[in-house]
Design an enzyme around this catalytic site. Structure first.
Site, PDB file in Angstrom:
ATOM      1  N   GLU A  31       0.824  -1.208   0.135  1.00 54.95           N
ATOM      2  CA  GLU A  31       0.159   0.105  -0.041  1.00 54.95           C
ATOM      3  C   GLU A  31       1.049   1.146  -0.032  1.00 54.95           C
ATOM      4  OE1 GLU A  31      -3.457   0.823  -0.050  1.00 54.95           O
ATOM      5  OE2 GLU A  31      -2.508   2.675  -0.469  1.00 54.95           O
ATOM      6  N   THR A  34      -2.895   5.667   2.222  1.00 53.61           N
ATOM      7  CA  THR A  34      -3.654   5.321   3.550  1.00 53.61           C
ATOM      8  C   THR A  34      -4.521   3.771   3.443  1.00 53.61           C
ATOM      9  OG1 THR A  34      -4.310   7.735   3.602  1.00 53.61           O
ATOM     10  CG2 THR A  34      -5.266   6.411   5.117  1.00 53.61           C
ATOM     11  N   PHE A  35      -4.211   3.308   4.602  1.00 52.57           N
ATOM     12  CA  PHE A  35      -4.672   1.711   4.467  1.00 52.57           C
ATOM     13  C   PHE A  35      -6.401   1.696   4.245  1.00 52.57           C
ATOM     14  CE2 PHE A  35      -5.135  -2.543   5.784  1.00 52.57           C
ATOM     15  CZ  PHE A  35      -3.959  -3.217   5.508  1.00 52.57           C
ATOM     16  N   GLY A  36      -6.896   0.925   3.499  1.00 53.23           N
ATOM     17  CA  GLY A  36      -8.221   0.794   3.392  1.00 53.23           C
ATOM     18  C   GLY A  36      -8.926   1.479   2.077  1.00 53.23           C
ATOM     19  N   THR A  38      -9.622   4.099  -1.260  1.00 48.90           N
ATOM     20  CA  THR A  38     -10.326   5.273  -1.616  1.00 48.90           C
ATOM     21  C   THR A  38     -11.734   5.219  -0.864  1.00 48.90           C
ATOM     22  OG1 THR A  38      -9.492   5.407  -3.825  1.00 48.90           O
ATOM     23  CG2 THR A  38     -11.474   6.554  -3.427  1.00 48.90           C
ATOM     24  N   CYS A  39     -12.668   4.270  -0.940  1.00 47.35           N
ATOM     25  CA  CYS A  39     -13.916   4.343  -0.392  1.00 47.35           C
ATOM     26  C   CYS A  39     -13.886   4.781   1.071  1.00 47.35           C
ATOM     27  CB  CYS A  39     -14.629   3.138  -0.748  1.00 47.35           C
ATOM     28  SG  CYS A  39     -16.398   3.047  -0.181  1.00 47.35           S
ATOM     29  N   HIS A 440     -48.510   0.189   1.520  1.00 52.30           N
ATOM     30  CA  HIS A 440     -49.117   1.482   1.304  1.00 52.30           C
ATOM     31  C   HIS A 440     -49.019   2.333   2.960  1.00 52.30           C
ATOM     32  CE1 HIS A 440     -51.649   4.419  -0.327  1.00 52.30           C
ATOM     33  NE2 HIS A 440     -52.425   4.468   0.980  1.00 52.30           N
TER      34      HIS A 440
HETATM   35  C1  LIG Z   1     -15.443  11.061  -3.520  1.00 53.02           C
HETATM   36  C2  LIG Z   1     -15.768   9.653  -3.852  1.00 53.02           C
HETATM   37  C3  LIG Z   1     -17.065   9.341  -3.886  1.00 53.02           C
HETATM   38  C4  LIG Z   1     -17.421   7.967  -4.107  1.00 53.02           C
HETATM   39  N1  LIG Z   1     -18.760   7.366  -3.796  1.00 53.02           N
HETATM   40  C5  LIG Z   1     -18.941   6.320  -3.937  1.00 53.02           C
HETATM   41  C6  LIG Z   1     -20.258   5.881  -3.673  1.00 53.02           C
HETATM   42  O1  LIG Z   1     -21.022   6.478  -2.986  1.00 53.02           O
HETATM   43  N2  LIG Z   1     -20.584   4.414  -4.081  1.00 53.02           N
HETATM   44  C7  LIG Z   1     -19.636   3.606  -4.715  1.00 53.02           C
HETATM   45  O2  LIG Z   1     -20.007   2.582  -5.252  1.00 53.02           O
HETATM   46  N3  LIG Z   1     -18.462   4.106  -5.208  1.00 53.02           N
HETATM   47  C8  LIG Z   1     -18.128   5.555  -4.795  1.00 53.02           C
HETATM   48  N4  LIG Z   1     -16.714   5.835  -5.345  1.00 53.02           N
HETATM   49  C9  LIG Z   1     -15.874   4.879  -5.951  1.00 53.02           C
HETATM   50  C10 LIG Z   1     -15.235   4.058  -4.893  1.00 53.02           C
HETATM   51  O3  LIG Z   1     -14.670   4.636  -3.993  1.00 53.02           O
HETATM   52  C11 LIG Z   1     -14.029   3.296  -5.738  1.00 53.02           C
HETATM   53  O4  LIG Z   1     -14.899   2.493  -6.912  1.00 53.02           O
HETATM   54  C12 LIG Z   1     -13.574   2.137  -4.813  1.00 53.02           C
HETATM   55  O5  LIG Z   1     -13.088   2.474  -3.701  1.00 53.02           O
HETATM   56  C13 LIG Z   1     -12.630   1.435  -5.892  1.00 53.02           C
HETATM   57  O6  LIG Z   1     -11.846   0.397  -4.958  1.00 53.02           O
HETATM   58  P1  LIG Z   1     -10.516  -0.058  -5.384  1.00 53.02           P
HETATM   59  O7  LIG Z   1     -10.071  -1.464  -4.497  1.00 53.02           O
HETATM   60  O8  LIG Z   1     -10.533  -0.633  -6.771  1.00 53.02           O
HETATM   61  O9  LIG Z   1      -9.212   0.901  -5.284  1.00 53.02           O
HETATM   62  P2  LIG Z   1      -9.040   1.931  -4.006  1.00 53.02           P
HETATM   63  O10 LIG Z   1      -9.793   1.722  -3.022  1.00 53.02           O
HETATM   64  O11 LIG Z   1      -8.691   3.313  -4.731  1.00 53.02           O
HETATM   65  O12 LIG Z   1      -7.791   1.324  -3.495  1.00 53.02           O
HETATM   66  C14 LIG Z   1      -6.366   1.023  -4.172  1.00 53.02           C
HETATM   67  C15 LIG Z   1      -5.323   1.431  -3.065  1.00 53.02           C
HETATM   68  O13 LIG Z   1      -3.948   1.124  -3.855  1.00 53.02           O
HETATM   69  C16 LIG Z   1      -3.154   1.855  -3.612  1.00 53.02           C
HETATM   70  N5  LIG Z   1      -2.047   2.025  -4.448  1.00 53.02           N
HETATM   71  C17 LIG Z   1      -2.304   2.625  -5.842  1.00 53.02           C
HETATM   72  N6  LIG Z   1      -1.187   2.282  -6.570  1.00 53.02           N
HETATM   73  C18 LIG Z   1      -0.266   1.679  -5.793  1.00 53.02           C
HETATM   74  C19 LIG Z   1       1.066   1.186  -5.827  1.00 53.02           C
HETATM   75  N7  LIG Z   1       1.798   1.467  -7.010  1.00 53.02           N
HETATM   76  N8  LIG Z   1       1.562   0.401  -4.861  1.00 53.02           N
HETATM   77  C20 LIG Z   1       1.079   0.254  -3.686  1.00 53.02           C
HETATM   78  N9  LIG Z   1      -0.334   0.680  -3.473  1.00 53.02           N
HETATM   79  C21 LIG Z   1      -0.852   1.476  -4.398  1.00 53.02           C
HETATM   80  C22 LIG Z   1      -3.899   3.282  -3.244  1.00 53.02           C
HETATM   81  O14 LIG Z   1      -3.186   3.846  -2.384  1.00 53.02           O
HETATM   82  C23 LIG Z   1      -4.967   2.788  -2.593  1.00 53.02           C
HETATM   83  O15 LIG Z   1      -5.091   2.595  -1.376  1.00 53.02           O
HETATM   84  C24 LIG Z   1     -16.415   7.188  -4.602  1.00 53.02           C
HETATM   85  C25 LIG Z   1     -15.163   7.837  -5.092  1.00 53.02           C
HETATM   86  C26 LIG Z   1     -14.727   8.946  -4.641  1.00 53.02           C
HETATM   87  C27 LIG Z   1     -13.373   9.367  -5.181  1.00 53.02           C
END
Ligand SMILES: Cc1cc2nc3c(=O)[nH]c(=O)nc-3n(C[C@H](O)[C@H](O)[C@H](O)COP(=O)(O)OP(=O)(O)OC[C@H]3O[C@@H](n4cnc5c(N)ncnc54)[C@H](O)[C@@H]3O)c2cc1C
Ligand SMILES: NC(=O)c1ccc[n+]([C@@H]2O[C@H](COP(=O)([O-])OP(=O)(O)OC[C@H]3O[C@@H](n4cnc5c(N)ncnc54)[C@H](O)[C@@H]3O)[C@@H](O)[C@H]2O)c1
Length: 457
Positions: A31, A34-36, A38-39, A440
């Protein structure tokens, strides 16, 4: 060089993959942020906590039409912000601690990972590792448009805007999709003067046309909405920021204290140097995967924003479940199901959709019928004095199977769920409408009536 049975890059949905059935595997989790992911940290969860608070802040203004005089006394931004992040930050820290210190078979590397070859990864911490199998779950990040002087002017993205020290007086939002629409609601409900700048002639133009048109009409009454604007240049001013644009009436400028750029998200593929591993990508940078989530290298799987057609958390979670199953059951693999992926925009009003829009059905030459029902025509809609919401359905007239559902109005994200269920399980519109009780006078009656209105063969 240390060798692992499994390496997972990214701790968003990727972090849900290791479980007890893998207790005998040596697993590395990588990672860079930040752990966890985007969501949890900067996406769905904090935004919806702000949206709910904004709904409360907007309620007094809407009470007048019900005969209730109420006023919004104050919005305590630091208190709201800290309440939200004091809940979220410990979840992230707890998740990190659990994986790093309490999972005997898991090693956490905190750096930016890059591929050296199809089995070797530089963890970005000074250590290189090798692995039998690799899961890429590295997500996406805000995409910044090519606007002159934007960098030197300074701007926020969804990564930073929720942690402001104080509320600005005014905010320009560049973009007109999910993030723009949700933050426009949040900040305007908190009393910030919001300007939304769109390239096209509609906000949320990916939605069914009638829904996007209705949303844009409502938005224009609340926010300064500038449509069909090309943003040419950004400029730092004494009080904040000025954007220079070209629009239907020629050159114009707009000024505000802060600027939020919300113009889409790009996959993090470039950071990983996936070419070194021979992993194929789409022209937009997403990693190519098959229906089993396998990349062009069969021992490397990918999921979520970095590879998916959908940048949605419920899709990333679904794909992570598929990946987990396929890692544990290589001889009995399952496919991802992307037939009926729903999405909701948590703005005001809310919008929820699943399946085809009318425009997509037309373009695909699919035979369809539609029906719409206004919230204003159901009893709970009367209770709310709603005048703008509606549910619109598309169905195959021969079979009655639903092919699309689009709702704009109160609690649309919840009201749509029975339609997602019907489409996923193949329940036809007539059976759905007539084969069950509809409470209803509850909001889902808007769905019941739209179903009954469909002019099926
Ligand atoms: C403001 C906002 C609101 C949202 N609201 C919604 C919602 O209401 N409902 C919904 O369904 N979706 C929503 N989304 C979309 C949703 O957050 C994403 O689709 C989802 O979090 C993607 O998950 P993921 O596991 O693919 O990636 P992420 O959760 O982004 O995890 C990827 C991780 O990989 C890490 N990483 C990247 N590159 C590297 C590397 N080279 N080496 C090591 N680590 C790396 C990153 O730091 C990150 O922590 C929202 C997005 C945003 C930005
Ligand atoms: N409620 C939810 O599920 C939710 C909420 C927020 C984000 N998300 C996910 O995150 C993704 C990213 O959100 P987003 O709002 O940034 O993207 P988006 O794709 O929804 O919208 C991007 C908008 O920016 C516009 N745009 C692109 N380049 C531009 C430019 N140079 N100038 C002006 N406008 C420009 C596009 O026309 C579009 O309207 C979404 O696609 C969505 O999948 C989901």
């Amino acid at each position: 060089m240390r060798h692992f049975d499994l390496v997972i890059i990214g701790t968003g949905s990727g972090n849900s993959i290791p479980d007890e059935a893998m207790a005998g595997w040596q697993i590395a989790i990588l990672e860079k942020g930040t752990f966890g992911g985007t969501c949890l940290n900067v996406g769905c969860i904090p935004t919806k906590m702000f949206v709910h608070t904004a709904d409360q802040a907007a309620a007094p203004a809407n009470a007048k039409k019900l005969g209730v005089d109420a006023t919004l006394d104050a919005v305590h931004w630091p208190e709201i912000r800290d309440r939200i992040f004091n809940r979220i930050d410990p979840i992230s820290a707890g998740g990190r601690n659990w994986r790093a210190n309490e999972n005997a078979n898991v090693t956490v590397y905190e750096g930016t990972a890059t591929f050296e070859d199809a089995h070797t990864i530089n963890t970005g911490t000074g250590e290189r590792i090798t692995a039998d199998r690799i899961v890429i779950a590295a997500g996406s990040r805000p995409s910044i448009p090519d606007v002159a002087d934007l960098d030197t002017t300074g701007f926020h993205t969804s990564d930073t805007i929720m942690r402001l020290d104080e509320l600005p007086e005014s905010l320009i939002i560049l973009g007109s999709g999910f993030i723009a629409s949700e933050f426009a609601h949040v900040f305007s409900s908190f009393g910030v003067k919001v300007t939304v700048i769109a390239r096209s002639n509609l906000l949320l133009r990916h939605e069914d046309l009638e829904v996007a048109e209705r949303f844009t009409e409502i938005a224009k009454q609340k926010w300064d909405v500038r449509l069909q604007r090309k943003t040419i240049r950004a400029e730092k001013t004494a009080n904040g920021v000025k954007l220079h644009m070209e629009g239907p009436d020629g050159a114009e400028t707009v000024e505000a204290e802060l600027l939020l750029v919300a113009t889409g998200r790009r996959p993090n593929t470039d950071l990983l140097e996936v070419d070194n591993a021979g992993i194929e990508t789409h022209p937009d940078g997403r990693i190519k995967v098959d229906e089993y989530q396998r990349t062009s290298q069969q021992h490397i799987l990918a999921l979520g924003d970095i590879s998916s057609d959908y940048q949605l958390k419920h899709v990333a979670n679904h794909e992570a479940r598929v990946v987990k199953h396929n890692l544990l059951n290589p001889d009995d693999q399952i496919k991802s199901d992307h037939r009926f992926v729903p999405a909701a925009v948590f703005s005001s009003p809310q919008i929820a959709s699943v399946g085809l829009t009318e425009e997509q059905a037309k373009a695909a030459g699919i035979r369809y019928v539609t029906a719409s029902q206004a919230y204003a025509s159901i009893a709970y809609g009367w209770a709310m004095e709603d005048t703008t919401g509606f549910a619109k359905l598309l169905a195959d007239p021969a079979t009655g199977q639903l092919i699309g559902a689009h709702i704009i109005g109160p609690q649309a994200s919840t009201v749509i769920q029975p339609l997602i269920q019907a489409m996923s399980f193949g329940l036809d519109a007539k059976s759905m409408a007539q084969g069950q009780y509809w409470i209803h006078p509850a909001m889902p009656e808007v769905v019941e009536n739209a179903l009954l209105n469909l002019p099926l063969d």
